[in-house]
Every structure is written in C-alpha cells, then in structure tokens.
Design an enzyme around this catalytic site. Sequence first.
Site, PDB file in Angstrom:
ATOM      1  N   ASP A  81       0.824  -1.093  -0.021  1.00 58.56           N
ATOM      2  CA  ASP A  81       0.029  -0.018   0.281  1.00 58.56           C
ATOM      3  C   ASP A  81       0.946   1.171  -0.016  1.00 58.56           C
ATOM      4  O   ASP A  81       2.196   1.044   0.270  1.00 58.56           O
ATOM      5  CB  ASP A  81      -0.943  -0.027   1.319  1.00 58.56           C
ATOM      6  CG  ASP A  81      -1.687   1.169   1.363  1.00 58.56           C
ATOM      7  OD1 ASP A  81      -2.128   1.806   0.522  1.00 58.56           O
ATOM      8  OD2 ASP A  81      -1.865   1.597   2.576  1.00 58.56           O
ATOM      9  N   VAL A  82       0.298   2.238  -0.296  1.00 56.73           N
ATOM     10  CA  VAL A  82       1.346   3.864  -0.392  1.00 56.73           C
ATOM     11  C   VAL A  82       1.181   4.619   0.845  1.00 56.73           C
ATOM     12  O   VAL A  82       1.975   4.756   1.694  1.00 56.73           O
ATOM     13  CB  VAL A  82       1.071   4.170  -1.708  1.00 56.73           C
ATOM     14  CG1 VAL A  82       1.865   5.562  -1.752  1.00 56.73           C
ATOM     15  CG2 VAL A  82       1.506   3.463  -3.036  1.00 56.73           C
ATOM     16  N   ASP A  83      -0.112   5.166   0.707  1.00 59.85           N
ATOM     17  CA  ASP A  83      -0.657   6.117   1.719  1.00 59.85           C
ATOM     18  C   ASP A  83      -0.339   5.401   3.273  1.00 59.85           C
ATOM     19  O   ASP A  83      -0.883   4.251   3.408  1.00 59.85           O
ATOM     20  CB  ASP A  83      -2.172   6.501   1.700  1.00 59.85           C
ATOM     21  CG  ASP A  83      -1.968   7.336   0.324  1.00 59.85           C
ATOM     22  OD1 ASP A  83      -1.286   7.861  -0.328  1.00 59.85           O
ATOM     23  OD2 ASP A  83      -3.277   7.337  -0.350  1.00 59.85           O
ATOM     24  N   MET A 113     -10.564   3.458   5.740  1.00 65.52           N
ATOM     25  CA  MET A 113      -9.390   2.788   6.099  1.00 65.52           C
ATOM     26  C   MET A 113      -9.920   1.861   7.282  1.00 65.52           C
ATOM     27  O   MET A 113      -9.205   0.563   7.515  1.00 65.52           O
ATOM     28  CB  MET A 113      -8.331   3.565   6.443  1.00 65.52           C
ATOM     29  CG  MET A 113      -7.556   4.285   5.406  1.00 65.52           C
ATOM     30  SD  MET A 113      -7.375   3.784   3.870  1.00 65.52           S
ATOM     31  CE  MET A 113      -5.838   2.274   4.541  1.00 65.52           C
ATOM     32  N   SER A 170      -2.541   0.652  -4.617  1.00 64.20           N
ATOM     33  CA  SER A 170      -3.129   1.743  -3.647  1.00 64.20           C
ATOM     34  C   SER A 170      -4.513   2.057  -4.114  1.00 64.20           C
ATOM     35  O   SER A 170      -4.772   2.080  -5.091  1.00 64.20           O
ATOM     36  CB  SER A 170      -1.961   2.846  -3.628  1.00 64.20           C
ATOM     37  OG  SER A 170      -2.458   3.861  -3.108  1.00 64.20           O
ATOM     38  N   GLY A 171      -5.204   2.524  -3.100  1.00 65.24           N
ATOM     39  CA  GLY A 171      -6.397   3.326  -3.169  1.00 65.24           C
ATOM     40  C   GLY A 171      -6.127   4.863  -3.446  1.00 65.24           C
ATOM     41  O   GLY A 171      -7.373   5.497  -3.594  1.00 65.24           O
ATOM     42  N   GLY A 172      -4.996   5.022  -3.574  1.00 73.21           N
ATOM     43  CA  GLY A 172      -4.646   6.464  -3.864  1.00 73.21           C
ATOM     44  C   GLY A 172      -4.569   6.582  -5.434  1.00 73.21           C
ATOM     45  O   GLY A 172      -5.306   6.085  -6.216  1.00 73.21           O
ATOM     46  N   LYS A 219      -7.858  -4.837  -4.045  1.00 77.87           N
ATOM     47  CA  LYS A 219      -6.507  -5.213  -4.085  1.00 77.87           C
ATOM     48  C   LYS A 219      -6.455  -6.777  -3.910  1.00 77.87           C
ATOM     49  O   LYS A 219      -5.194  -7.121  -4.568  1.00 77.87           O
ATOM     50  CB  LYS A 219      -5.839  -4.583  -2.433  1.00 77.87           C
ATOM     51  CG  LYS A 219      -5.684  -3.066  -2.610  1.00 77.87           C
ATOM     52  CD  LYS A 219      -5.308  -2.284  -1.360  1.00 77.87           C
ATOM     53  CE  LYS A 219      -5.203  -1.116  -1.515  1.00 77.87           C
ATOM     54  NZ  LYS A 219      -4.560  -0.403  -0.298  1.00 77.87           N
ATOM     55  N   ASP A 240      -1.340  -0.593   5.791  1.00 81.70           N
ATOM     56  CA  ASP A 240      -1.857  -0.151   7.188  1.00 81.70           C
ATOM     57  C   ASP A 240      -3.221  -0.161   7.370  1.00 81.70           C
ATOM     58  O   ASP A 240      -3.805  -0.007   8.418  1.00 81.70           O
ATOM     59  CB  ASP A 240      -1.728   1.377   7.242  1.00 81.70           C
ATOM     60  CG  ASP A 240      -2.311   2.177   6.293  1.00 81.70           C
ATOM     61  OD1 ASP A 240      -2.270   2.005   5.153  1.00 81.70           O
ATOM     62  OD2 ASP A 240      -3.323   3.100   7.016  1.00 81.70           O
ATOM     63  N   THR A 243      -8.316  -2.312   3.951  1.00 85.16           N
ATOM     64  CA  THR A 243      -8.499  -2.684   2.616  1.00 85.16           C
ATOM     65  C   THR A 243      -7.223  -3.584   1.959  1.00 85.16           C
ATOM     66  O   THR A 243      -7.492  -4.324   1.147  1.00 85.16           O
ATOM     67  CB  THR A 243      -8.529  -1.604   1.602  1.00 85.16           C
ATOM     68  OG1 THR A 243      -7.594  -0.805   1.917  1.00 85.16           O
ATOM     69  CG2 THR A 243      -9.813  -0.613   1.907  1.00 85.16           C
TER      70      THR A 243
END
Length: 287
Positions: A81-83, A113, A170-172, A219, A240, A243
């Site tokens: 994940d990114v964020d 989240m 990512s969800g970003g 994901k 984190d 998801t």
Amino acid sequence: QAQHNFCKRCIPRDPMAVQRLNSSRRISALPNLIVVWLSIVLVALVASSFSHANDAEIRAKAGKKAHAKEMLRTADAVCFDVDSTVVQTEGIDVLAECFGVYDEVSNLTKKAMDGNVKFQDAMAARLQIMQPTTEGVAECLEREQQMFTDGMEMVVAQLQERGTDVYLVSGGFELMIKPLAKQLGIPQENIYANRIIFNGAGNYKGFDRSAPTSKSGGKGRVVSKLKRTKGYKTVVMIGDGATDMEARPPANAFIGFGGVQARSKVRAGADWFVTSWAPVLKLLFAN
C-alpha cells in the site's frame, strides 16, 4: 438462680446426647462446606480454561507471525500500500488540504481505512467534496513533498536485490504515486492505483470506476491477477488499512504496518504487525 437453671436445661448431661448434638451440627454445616469446595473448584477450572485459551492464542499468533516471515523471505512478489505505509501521509488528505477541505475529507478517509464504509463510496464522496483541478493538483504536488517512511527505500532496494518483484497497490491516485515509484526504482507498470478524470477545461469529472483499487476487495483482485498472469506462487501484501488486509487471501500473508497509523483491526488481524521497517529489514538481511 433462674439463669443457672436455664443453662442446666440447655446443656444435656448425657454424654451421648452431647455427641449426638455435635454430630448434628457437623452434618448441618456440611452443605456449606460443599458449596465452598465447589466454588473453589469452579474458580480453579475457569482460571485454567482462560490460561489454556490464552496459551493457545499466543501459540496461534506466533505461528501466524512465523508464517508471514517465511512468506516474505520466499516471496515472488510483495505488494505495498502507499499512503501511511510507503509514505507518511494519506495522498487524498494532502490534496484535500491543498483544496481547503481537509477536515471533511480526512474523516471519510478514516472510515474507509477502518473498513466502516465501502471504499468506492468514500472515494466518490471525497472527490466530490474536493473538486480537484489539473492546475490545482500540479501546484499541490510541487508544494507538498511526500516523505517516505523511515527505511522504506532500503526495504524496496533489499527486496529487489533478492529478485523479488515489488508493486505499489493503492487506493490513492496514479498522479501522486508515479513520482514515488520512479524514486524507488519501481516500474510504472507495477503501479495499481486510481485515476482521476478531468474534463477539457481541467475540472473534475469523475474517476475511473473500472480500476480494481477503486472498489472494496480490489487489492485482492490485483493479487489474483498477478498470480494468474505472472505465475507467482507466493505474494505478500503489506499495508496499514483494512482494504490491505482484505487481500489475504489470495495473498499468502498480510503484514500490517503501524508506523504511521496503528489501526486496531489491522493489529488484530495481521499475520505479522510491525510499527517500523526495522524487523522487516532484519529478516531480509539475515536471509
């Protein structure tokens, strides 16, 4: 004299009568003793049960942690994940602050989240509030530099040195993640993220709802696709949020990262939960 006579009447003179009286008293006290004894036994059994359950839970957690470490050590691919994992911030919150709607968007981010709202619904609501523009996003990215979490660059470098493929799932948003991937030496085609759609005037129009990461469970679909198309046997998901945890299975293990946000659901559900990259690096350097 009356009291003396009373006492004489109260106390039997016959020794056998005294013995019968004492026996009667012991018999009448027996039920109370049984109750006390049973209470002690019950308390002991309950305590033992809790102890065994706790021991079993500890053994189960230790087993899951050992499994996650082995999966990471032998992984064909690792998806990050990114964020709040690769970087210290939530990308959409950074954009929201630039567009002056941080509080409203941040509350929706937390719900998403924590797994308390469908991810796609949360994304649509946040972007609708924000109304980003191409010009505003470009200015924001230039002004707000995203910082990697401590040790992240070393983790990626060590994985790549071992021949493990690294993905950013990512969800970003792609436009925020592509520069990060370039810095980390991750191929652009290894990015799975969301795309904001702008109209000809550069104003917000919507987002790509066909992207797997725009939906809850997305994901996991990315991991399944990677296994199917790349032939990976072992894929580890690290992140984190709830998801990220949803991706296991098909991910062989999920490592929860709490170095920025330590979420209780993730801590409880992760195969291995870390609050820094130090234990991960220790494992990678040792094997």
